[in-house]
Design a protein around this motif. Structure first.
Motif, PDB file in Angstrom:
ATOM      1  N   LEU A 118      16.948  97.460  45.828  1.00  0.00           N
ATOM      2  CA  LEU A 118      17.481  96.347  46.824  1.00  0.00           C
ATOM      3  C   LEU A 118      17.778  97.493  47.974  1.00  0.00           C
ATOM      4  CD1 LEU A 118      20.241  94.897  44.707  1.00  0.00           C
ATOM      5  CD2 LEU A 118      17.815  93.889  45.600  1.00  0.00           C
ATOM      6  N   ASN A 119      18.074  98.759  47.549  1.00  0.00           N
ATOM      7  CA  ASN A 119      18.665  99.592  48.699  1.00  0.00           C
ATOM      8  C   ASN A 119      18.036  99.871  49.749  1.00  0.00           C
ATOM      9  OD1 ASN A 119      20.832 101.434  50.313  1.00  0.00           O
ATOM     10  ND2 ASN A 119      21.690 101.240  48.090  1.00  0.00           N
ATOM     11  N   ARG A 120      16.101 100.496  49.299  1.00  0.00           N
ATOM     12  CA  ARG A 120      15.709 100.448  49.971  1.00  0.00           C
ATOM     13  C   ARG A 120      15.072  99.619  50.771  1.00  0.00           C
ATOM     14  NH1 ARG A 120      10.224  99.970  48.844  1.00  0.00           N
ATOM     15  NH2 ARG A 120       9.140  99.426  51.266  1.00  0.00           N
ATOM     16  N   ILE A 121      14.790  97.799  50.139  1.00  0.00           N
ATOM     17  CA  ILE A 121      14.660  97.090  50.730  1.00  0.00           C
ATOM     18  C   ILE A 121      15.321  96.773  52.076  1.00  0.00           C
ATOM     19  CG2 ILE A 121      14.104  94.682  50.822  1.00  0.00           C
ATOM     20  CD1 ILE A 121      12.747  94.639  48.072  1.00  0.00           C
ATOM     21  N   PHE A 122      16.706  96.349  52.312  1.00  0.00           N
ATOM     22  CA  PHE A 122      17.749  96.244  52.603  1.00  0.00           C
ATOM     23  C   PHE A 122      17.450  97.365  53.475  1.00  0.00           C
ATOM     24  CE2 PHE A 122      18.658  93.260  49.786  1.00  0.00           C
ATOM     25  CZ  PHE A 122      18.007  91.745  50.028  1.00  0.00           C
ATOM     26  N   THR A 123      17.269  98.579  53.653  1.00  0.00           N
ATOM     27  CA  THR A 123      17.253  99.479  54.528  1.00  0.00           C
ATOM     28  C   THR A 123      16.433  99.588  55.541  1.00  0.00           C
ATOM     29  OG1 THR A 123      19.339 100.691  53.456  1.00  0.00           O
ATOM     30  CG2 THR A 123      17.925 102.162  54.596  1.00  0.00           C
ATOM     31  N   ASP A 124      15.323  99.613  54.761  1.00  0.00           N
ATOM     32  CA  ASP A 124      13.922  99.020  56.003  1.00  0.00           C
ATOM     33  C   ASP A 124      13.964  98.466  56.777  1.00  0.00           C
ATOM     34  OD1 ASP A 124      10.951  99.346  56.378  1.00  0.00           O
ATOM     35  OD2 ASP A 124      10.010 100.111  54.783  1.00  0.00           O
ATOM     36  N   PRO A 125      13.960  99.238  57.939  1.00  0.00           N
ATOM     37  CA  PRO A 125      13.842  98.090  59.795  1.00  0.00           C
ATOM     38  C   PRO A 125      12.695  97.479  59.827  1.00  0.00           C
ATOM     39  CG  PRO A 125      13.404 100.505  60.178  1.00  0.00           C
ATOM     40  CD  PRO A 125      13.619 100.210  58.069  1.00  0.00           C
ATOM     41  N   TYR A 126      12.135  97.491  58.733  1.00  0.00           N
ATOM     42  CA  TYR A 126      10.602  95.968  58.666  1.00  0.00           C
ATOM     43  C   TYR A 126      11.491  95.290  58.280  1.00  0.00           C
ATOM     44  CZ  TYR A 126       6.501  93.850  58.013  1.00  0.00           C
ATOM     45  OH  TYR A 126       5.288  93.166  57.311  1.00  0.00           O
ATOM     46  N   PHE A 127      11.674  94.826  57.051  1.00  0.00           N
ATOM     47  CA  PHE A 127      12.518  94.107  56.210  1.00  0.00           C
ATOM     48  C   PHE A 127      13.343  93.726  57.577  1.00  0.00           C
ATOM     49  CE2 PHE A 127      10.605  96.053  52.543  1.00  0.00           C
ATOM     50  CZ  PHE A 127       9.797  95.664  52.785  1.00  0.00           C
ATOM     51  N   GLY A 128      13.886  94.151  57.938  1.00  0.00           N
ATOM     52  CA  GLY A 128      15.388  94.397  59.089  1.00  0.00           C
ATOM     53  C   GLY A 128      14.869  92.873  60.161  1.00  0.00           C
ATOM     54  N   ARG A 129      13.807  93.812  60.491  1.00  0.00           N
ATOM     55  CA  ARG A 129      12.730  92.711  61.891  1.00  0.00           C
ATOM     56  C   ARG A 129      12.631  91.884  61.212  1.00  0.00           C
ATOM     57  NH1 ARG A 129       8.636  96.902  63.982  1.00  0.00           N
ATOM     58  NH2 ARG A 129       9.109  95.539  66.539  1.00  0.00           N
ATOM     59  N   ILE A 130      11.838  91.415  60.437  1.00  0.00           N
ATOM     60  CA  ILE A 130      11.567  90.321  59.707  1.00  0.00           C
ATOM     61  C   ILE A 130      12.602  89.501  59.002  1.00  0.00           C
ATOM     62  CG2 ILE A 130      10.865  88.913  57.334  1.00  0.00           C
ATOM     63  CD1 ILE A 130       8.225  90.442  57.878  1.00  0.00           C
ATOM     64  N   THR A 131      14.378  89.868  58.558  1.00  0.00           N
ATOM     65  CA  THR A 131      15.227  88.619  58.690  1.00  0.00           C
ATOM     66  C   THR A 131      15.567  88.481  60.209  1.00  0.00           C
ATOM     67  OG1 THR A 131      15.272  90.575  56.403  1.00  0.00           O
ATOM     68  CG2 THR A 131      17.127  88.618  57.491  1.00  0.00           C
ATOM     69  N   ALA A 132      15.888  89.183  60.897  1.00  0.00           N
ATOM     70  CA  ALA A 132      16.250  88.878  62.196  1.00  0.00           C
ATOM     71  C   ALA A 132      15.589  88.219  63.242  1.00  0.00           C
ATOM     72  CB  ALA A 132      16.415  90.545  62.921  1.00  0.00           C
ATOM     73  N   GLY A 133      14.052  87.916  62.863  1.00  0.00           N
ATOM     74  CA  GLY A 133      12.680  87.312  63.423  1.00  0.00           C
ATOM     75  C   GLY A 133      13.333  85.717  63.364  1.00  0.00           C
ATOM     76  N   ALA A 134      13.055  85.413  61.608  1.00  0.00           N
ATOM     77  CA  ALA A 134      13.444  84.459  61.232  1.00  0.00           C
ATOM     78  C   ALA A 134      14.304  84.369  61.422  1.00  0.00           C
ATOM     79  CB  ALA A 134      12.834  84.613  59.381  1.00  0.00           C
ATOM     80  N   THR A 135      15.224  84.509  60.979  1.00  0.00           N
ATOM     81  CA  THR A 135      16.727  83.629  61.409  1.00  0.00           C
ATOM     82  C   THR A 135      17.358  83.232  62.385  1.00  0.00           C
ATOM     83  OG1 THR A 135      17.906  85.186  60.008  1.00  0.00           O
ATOM     84  CG2 THR A 135      19.109  84.313  61.194  1.00  0.00           C
ATOM     85  N   GLY A 136      16.670  83.991  63.630  1.00  0.00           N
ATOM     86  CA  GLY A 136      15.771  83.258  65.107  1.00  0.00           C
ATOM     87  C   GLY A 136      15.692  82.253  65.091  1.00  0.00           C
ATOM     88  N   ALA A 137      14.679  82.277  64.703  1.00  0.00           N
ATOM     89  CA  ALA A 137      13.830  80.972  64.494  1.00  0.00           C
ATOM     90  C   ALA A 137      14.226  80.106  64.371  1.00  0.00           C
ATOM     91  CB  ALA A 137      12.244  81.470  64.337  1.00  0.00           C
ATOM     92  N   LEU A 138      14.523  79.824  62.749  1.00  0.00           N
ATOM     93  CA  LEU A 138      15.278  79.162  62.173  1.00  0.00           C
ATOM     94  C   LEU A 138      17.070  78.274  62.815  1.00  0.00           C
ATOM     95  CD1 LEU A 138      13.230  78.815  60.109  1.00  0.00           C
ATOM     96  CD2 LEU A 138      13.998  80.430  58.632  1.00  0.00           C
ATOM     97  N   PRO A 152      18.503  77.119  65.808  1.00  0.00           N
ATOM     98  CA  PRO A 152      18.345  76.241  66.209  1.00  0.00           C
ATOM     99  C   PRO A 152      17.817  75.364  65.204  1.00  0.00           C
ATOM    100  CG  PRO A 152      16.134  77.690  67.402  1.00  0.00           C
ATOM    101  CD  PRO A 152      16.885  78.203  66.277  1.00  0.00           C
ATOM    102  N   HIS A 153      17.425  75.290  64.401  1.00  0.00           N
ATOM    103  CA  HIS A 153      17.041  73.827  63.694  1.00  0.00           C
ATOM    104  C   HIS A 153      17.920  73.938  62.689  1.00  0.00           C
ATOM    105  CE1 HIS A 153      12.807  73.327  65.661  1.00  0.00           C
ATOM    106  NE2 HIS A 153      13.516  75.350  65.509  1.00  0.00           N
ATOM    107  N   ASP A 154      18.694  74.627  62.474  1.00  0.00           N
ATOM    108  CA  ASP A 154      19.952  74.191  62.043  1.00  0.00           C
ATOM    109  C   ASP A 154      19.456  74.430  60.451  1.00  0.00           C
ATOM    110  OD1 ASP A 154      22.296  73.970  60.961  1.00  0.00           O
ATOM    111  OD2 ASP A 154      22.385  72.460  62.633  1.00  0.00           O
TER     112      ASP A 154
END
Lengths: 335, 335
Positions: free
Chosen positions: B75-95, B97-99
DNA sequence: CGGAGCCGTGAGAGCGCTCTTTCCCACATT
DNA sequence: AATGTGGGAAAGAGCGCTCTCACGGCTCCG
């Protein structure tokens, strides 16, 4: 569900009992129902279940940060900071065995109302609220909603809500002690943002311990919990106080930047200048020399938040409780 | 809802129309209803709504990684890796506006069935599936579920599912070109894990381009996409091939480690040895010298995944589509 | 041997919403 | 004046589940 009931030759109620593990079902019937479930490939509809149980089996992880000029970098910063990553990891780990899922919601003050609306709609059974900055009104708003909630730090205004925190002042003191033990006589610190309680507490804890030992006017520069901020702060500090021989940096990320600046300026670490960080995040191991730091058990703290939240959800009237973790010193090479 | 209807002097149906923005409501009545909603503090119950609309307005972000010996570090590795962080950020940002909200679910093969069960239960309207390793069966399982899904990379076995990817081979080629342009004559690479298609593609793209230019037997060492792995790999590589003058490292995180090793060994970067990374994550800016790297627009890719997923959710029969992003070279100081 | 008590099951009433169908009424048309 | 038209609101049937309550059949005790 009707199909399953018919296939098993029982009523819907009994199917429901088997699914929910009610103890009062005859073993044979239970087995028949289970076979029927397997044969029909039946999967309960969670919406229907939620409608009657008033439970969603998920909780929100709300990360509340100060406003940022642009939304993009805001999200990016949050999801790239190892601190939040550790929080997520800890919470996920604690929730998973209970089959509770995590909805991650970053927010700044511009969309508090959206978050509140989301929470009011009953999407989630409770909230883990990560809120650090002083003026944040979200903890109070969430509290007034009446939804089960646990906050990540002592709230700045006294509201009756559960929280989990680390003893910030003790952590700062451990750092100070380490520097003194090493023989430092000119200590200084790079603090976190001073509108964040943890930033303030670490600074204050550091200074007041040193004051007890006779060190007054300890230099301090305010940082922003980023690497670049740490680097800039270190440069400023050393320009003004070239005589420094010990440095407490209020986060590992900042310490990583500071270490770089210090070495760029020709100081050897730890011989010329000893550096102690705070967090013991993965960044501490990315430093050269390896960073001596104050360990904050973030994952455990997040897990505890999750546990407390689940307790609140299970027994609604429960009184708020606060849990404080003790930081520990992790000695490596930088001090 | 009945209260609101009564307060506004209309029927429940009309209240529902107002809430859902149906156009066929008289303006006056609409206003009355809205006032009634405000007065009563009414909030729709999402479970009841989901029950009839069959929509949850949330999607899962499933992060599927190979098994790890211990769950904690996983878990730690996943949530600390910037790659997954960027994925999460990108997805959150797109989603946002559509609530639509994001439920984050990390998984390894030991709990695939739990994930599948979760998805089958209809908690979410669709899945963003981050799956990199070759033998991962999850993409196929999700596909067979029939739930709308978008995968983060070309699936290794040909299944009819939408995916978003970056042109890995082109990225590797850009790196190779840069090294040659700088005058490197002894290039080598630290690859990603070779059971991950992206790892393989970058290695292959690098080598085959160099082969065209007459460079054969280009040395390669396999890394694991971590800093420590990059450092170890660089040491190994330089021990075996001290004559190297150019290095392509298949991720910025590994490059950061490699840079450290290279400099520890007394090589100057970029003069003795030029280094090109891959990702253009925040790690590239944490390197000294600043890392020249191949930019992968991860946030945009994640946002695109989210858009495609929403399209699938909106129109169920929709044919799968794949979107490939072009990487670009970001020249900084290391090459 | 009869009645109390208990265990296990079935029946059925909602949970709070959406959405189709039905209906009403105002106005236009012949 | 009678019929047609259509916009806008009401009625009511579910969505798929849980859970209370009632009941049948059994054991056990006086």
């Amino acid at each position: 569900m009707d199909q399953v009931a018919e296939a098993a030759g029982v009523s819907r109620a009994t199917v429901s009992r088997v699914i929910n593990g009610a103890p009062s079902v005859d073993a044979k019937i239970r087995e028949m129902v289970q076979r029927a479930i397997a044969e029909t490939g039946y999967v309960p509809n969670v919406a229907a279940r939620s409608l009657v149980t008033r439970r969603s089996n998920s909780v929100a992880l709300v990360i509340s940060e100060p406003d940022r000029p642009d939304n993009h970098s805001f999200l990016n910063r949050i999801f790239t900071d190892p601190y939040f990553g550790r929080i997520t990891a800890g919470a996920t780990g604690a929730l998973r065995p209970h089959d509770i899922h995590l909805v991650v919601i970053p927010t700044d003050s511009t969309d508090h109302h959206q978050v509140i609306r989301y929470l009011r709609q009953g999407h989630v059974d409770g909230v883990l609220l990560i809120s650090s900055h002083e003026q944040d009104t979200l903890p109070r708003q969430v509290h007034e909603l009446g939804i089960p909630a646990v906050v990540s730090a002592r709230p700045t205004s006294p509201i009756a809500v559960s929280f989990v925190d680390v003893d910030q002042r003790l952590g700062a003191r451990l750092a100070a002690e380490r520097l003194l033990t090493r023989g430092c006589r000119r200590p200084a610190t790079i603090s976190g943002p001073l509108d964040i309680p943890s930033g303030l507490d670490r600074l204050d804890g550091f200074r007041s311990f040193l004051a007890q030992r006779g060190f007054t006017d300890v230099p301090a520069v305010e940082g922003d919990f980023t690497r670049a901020g740490g680097e800039a702060a270190a440069r400023r500090l050393l320009a003004e106080h070239p005589e420094l021989d010990g440095l407490f940096v209020a986060s590992d990320l900042m310490a990583e930047g500071a270490l770089r600046a210090v070495q760029d300026l020709g100081r050897r670490v730890p011989d010329d200048l000893a550096v102690v960080g705070f967090d013991d995040s993965s960044a501490a191991l990315d430093c050269r020399p390896l960073l001596t730091t104050v360990r904050q058990p973030v994952e455990e703290m997040a897990a505890e938040m999750a546990e407390v939240l689940m307790a609140h959800i299970a027994t609604p009237g429960r009184l708020p409780r606060s849990v404080t973790f003790q930081p520990t010193l992790v000695v490596r090479d930088s001090a």
